[in-house]
Design an enzyme around this catalytic site. Structure first.
Site, PDB file in Angstrom:
ATOM      1  N   GLY A  65      -7.299  -6.398 -10.332  1.00 21.32           N
ATOM      2  CA  GLY A  65      -7.048  -5.184  -9.415  1.00 21.32           C
ATOM      3  C   GLY A  65      -8.049  -3.281 -10.703  1.00 21.32           C
ATOM      4  O   GLY A  65      -9.625  -4.203 -10.697  1.00 21.32           O
ATOM      5  N   CYS A 105       0.935  -1.090  -0.246  1.00 20.93           N
ATOM      6  CA  CYS A 105       0.010  -0.162   0.220  1.00 20.93           C
ATOM      7  C   CYS A 105       1.227   0.958   0.198  1.00 20.93           C
ATOM      8  O   CYS A 105       1.511   1.213   1.052  1.00 20.93           O
ATOM      9  CB  CYS A 105      -0.315  -0.017   1.269  1.00 20.93           C
ATOM     10  SG  CYS A 105      -2.204   1.458   0.958  1.00 20.93           S
ATOM     11  N   GLY A 153       1.236  -8.813 -11.252  1.00 19.58           N
ATOM     12  CA  GLY A 153       0.067  -7.336 -10.865  1.00 19.58           C
ATOM     13  C   GLY A 153       0.500  -6.500 -11.784  1.00 19.58           C
ATOM     14  O   GLY A 153       1.614  -5.682 -11.767  1.00 19.58           O
TER      15      GLY A 153
END
Length: 667
Positions: A531, A395, A507
């Protein structure tokens, strides 16, 4: 036609202008939150809101600059019935408070002022042209005594579970009420459907109020955590590689029945392969680490994986993605300290729907002292309903990073190792996985050093690598060449130490079936975590599984929205509060989905996730509406399935340019 760089190549017949419209989306919202947003969830009979982020003080100049153009401090007020009916009477029970109850017990008076029942139309009933009014036959049996009741409606909760827990408060009451000749009312149920729903429809992982109280008062027993932290303290908590001794908590024997997706080996076989017979020699070699990654192996190669997504990645959205082909789902990122303080909002994030066949919880923390105990609590409270726990090491949000959580852990490998080993011990059979970025600063990638250690030393059951640094956020394309380098590093370490391979997912920027399979083949990853691609086009999982690009029609997209509305009502509730919670989260979902450019309108395929769409019209007016960046149009779409929005209800979009009217009027 020549298109400016970064512009979606719309065919000339649909192009209105080459000028791109709308504000650039804040894609960091897919992984975290700045604290300005609010989470809204349902816990039993209560509506709950909570500010996100550990620090809600004044913003620095840098933070203000980073959030320029955003609607700050968004608030979503509660909407309740004009007259609030007692929950016990609403469900046909007796209220023990009697006349002292603060809610009304007068059901006829309540129904007299209650809003009209809602009907969710079939998408085939909508016109493709404005005003898109559905063709709905009125109630076949009007009830003059109760004008709010529509006997022609269908309650999504009753339809799925055989009963509606919201009773007379339900906005689809006509779907589960019986009215006799004397105009008296009775709630009905379907016993056969109730029995089936117990296995197929009932959410799990409810953490009760007593457990939350124990956590809040710091009385929840965590003996494994206490022992592990004591070991760390005894060794001086150095930054060297932690080496826990084998003990009864480390050795997990296989259960008689195993999940089809998991292969588990006997503890004695695992230990002997790496170090000889540690069961008999553990007292002589207390520093040899247990191979946690082998106590329960994850076979995820070839499976589709929906990323944990803050706010938008709620249970209804995950359920929607499962319906379109997602195999692995993970709850929204939860803060370890909030879990340990007994926060109802945080514990609502661990809810799981039975359709989620492989489900995990993602946690963010900054030390063994908060991540190891939450792992132990999860292992007890969610036993049998949790397939993995993911540690957020990626994050990038300031308010997470500055506490030492999220991507800050990339610069603290010693601490990260202690966290993963301690969590493995506390979780018993449940594997620990990690999601990380390539590094913190541009030009200083470190994932190729961390990932081999995570696989071989720290017991990670799966690793997911987002191909950007924290500093890059989403300003550059993901580095798939570096992802391949990291995969090769892990596989080389596994080969050197004769370790079985763990799944590795990549990703970043995955938006098409072609791009997915190209990067899988190029890098050797077992799959790609999706995502933003899933937020914009939840049907991407169907495209991946069927190896095709789906030119989905406007009516098919409307089917998806209808399904989301039904899932939302089942999760948030079918009463006034629940319907408007569903409306809020549907609008949040549409704040991503409007960015989809139909591939039938593109000059060439596949579409690219970072291309900005110029002004265009769809192949029909409904397709044009679904591409609108005006949040008022998102509310209009919600009203197609959830009825008119109450006058007191408003939706504030994340970006000012998505608000109704010009940006200056929103200042």
């Amino acid at each position: 036609m020549e298109y400016p760089a970064g512009t979606a190549p719309i065919k000339a017949e649909y192009l209105l202008s080459l000028t791109t419209t709308g504000n650039a989306a804040d894609d960091d919202a897919a992984e975290g939150n700045t604290g300005s947003g609010r989470r809204y969830s349902r816990d039993g009979d209560n509506e709950v809101t909570a500010s996100r982020g550990p620090n809600r003080g004044k913003l620095s100049k840098e933070q203000k600059k980073a959030r320029q153009g955003a609607n700050k401090g968004r608030k979503f007020g509660k909407v309740r019935d004009e007259l609030d009916l007692c929950w016990r009477l609403a469900n046909g029970a007796t209220c023990e408070f009697g006349d002292e109850c603060r809610f009304t017990h007068d059901i006829p008076s309540y129904l007299a002022v209650k809003s009209q029942d809602i009907r969710i139309p079939q998408t085939s009933q909508f016109s493709l042209s404005s005003p898109f009014t559905p063709d709905i036959t009125k109630s076949i049996a009007p009830v003059p005594e109760y004008p709010s009741i529509d006997l022609g409606t269908v309650c999504p909760v009753f339809s799925e579970t055989g009963e509606c827990r919201y009773g007379f408060k339900c906005r689809f009451l006509g779907g589960h009420v019986r009215i006799d000749g004397s105009a008296s009312l009775a709630l009905i149920g379907d016993e056969d459907k109730k029995a089936r729903a117990a296995l197929t429809a009932m959410e799990v992982n409810f953490v009760d109020a007593e457990t939350q109280k124990l956590l809040k008062t710091k009385k929840y027993p965590c003996p494994i955590t206490a022992g592990y932290l004591k070991e760390l303290q005894a060794t001086g908590d150095s930054e060297s590689k932690p080496k826990p001794a084998p003990n009864a908590n480390s050795l997990i024997m296989p259960e008689p029945e195993q999940n089809m997706d998991i292969v588990q080996r006997p503890a004695s076989e695992i230990i002997s392969q790496r170090t000889g017979d540690l069961l008999s020699a553990s007292s002589d070699t207390p520093d040899v680490p247990i191979r946690f990654s082998e106590k329960k192996r994850l076979h995820w190669s070839g499976k589709t994986y929906l990323a944990p997504l803050t706010t938008v990645g709620n249970l209804p959205f995950r359920r929607l993605c499962v319906a379109y082909g997602a195999d692995i789902t993970c709850g929204e990122m939860g803060l370890a300290n909030s879990f340990l303080s007994g926060s109802k909002e945080e514990w609502s994030l661990v809810r799981r729907h039975p359709s989620e066949t492989t489900f995990g919880v993602q946690v963010a923390g900054n030390k063994p002292g908060n991540l190891v105990p939450i792992a132990e609590v999860l292992s007890k409270e969610c036993a049998g309903n949790l397939d993995f726990v993911d540690v957020n090491c990626g994050c990038p949000i300031d308010l997470v990073f500055k506490t030492g959580s999220g991507s800050a852990l990339l610069d603290a490998p010693g601490k990260l190792g202690k966290i993963l080993i301690g969590m493995n011990r506390a979780l018993g059979e449940i594997p620990v996985t990690i999601k990380l970025r390539t590094g913190i600063k541009d030009g200083k990638n470190i994932a190729h050093k961390l990932m081999p250690r995570a696989a071989s030393e720290w017991g990670a059951g799966c690793i997911t690598l987002h191909g950007r640094t924290r500093q890059q956020r989403y300003t550059r394309l993901a580095d798939w060449d570096y992802i391949k380098e990291c995969v090769d590093a892990v596989r080389a370490r596994e080969a050197d130490e004769d370790l079985p391979p763990i799944p590795i997912f990549g990703g970043g920027d995955c938006y098409s079936s072609e791009g997915y399979w190209k990067n899988v083949g190029k890098t050797g990853v077992d799959g790609i975590m999706i995502g933003r691609g899933a937020l914009i086009k939840p049907w991407i999982f169907t495209e991946i599984k069927e190896h095709r690009e789906w030119d989905i029609s406007a009516r098919e997209r409307l089917d998806l929205i209808k399904t989301y509305a039904e899932y939302g009502i089942n999760h948030f509730g079918s009463d006034t509060t629940g319907v408007n919670a569903t409306r809020r989260y549907l609008c949040e979902a549409l704040s991503f989905q409007y960015r989809y450019v139909p591939i039938g309108l593109l000059e060439h395929l596949p579409g690219r996730i970072n291309d900005r769409a110029p002004a265009f019209r769809g192949r029909n007016e409904l397709e044009t509406l679904l591409a609108s960046g005006d949040s008022q149009d998102w509310v209009k779409i919600s009203e197609m399935f959830l009825g008119p929005a109450p006058e007191s209800w408003t939706f504030t979009p994340k970006h000012r340019s998505n608000a109704h009217g010009n940006e200056e009027s929103q200042g």
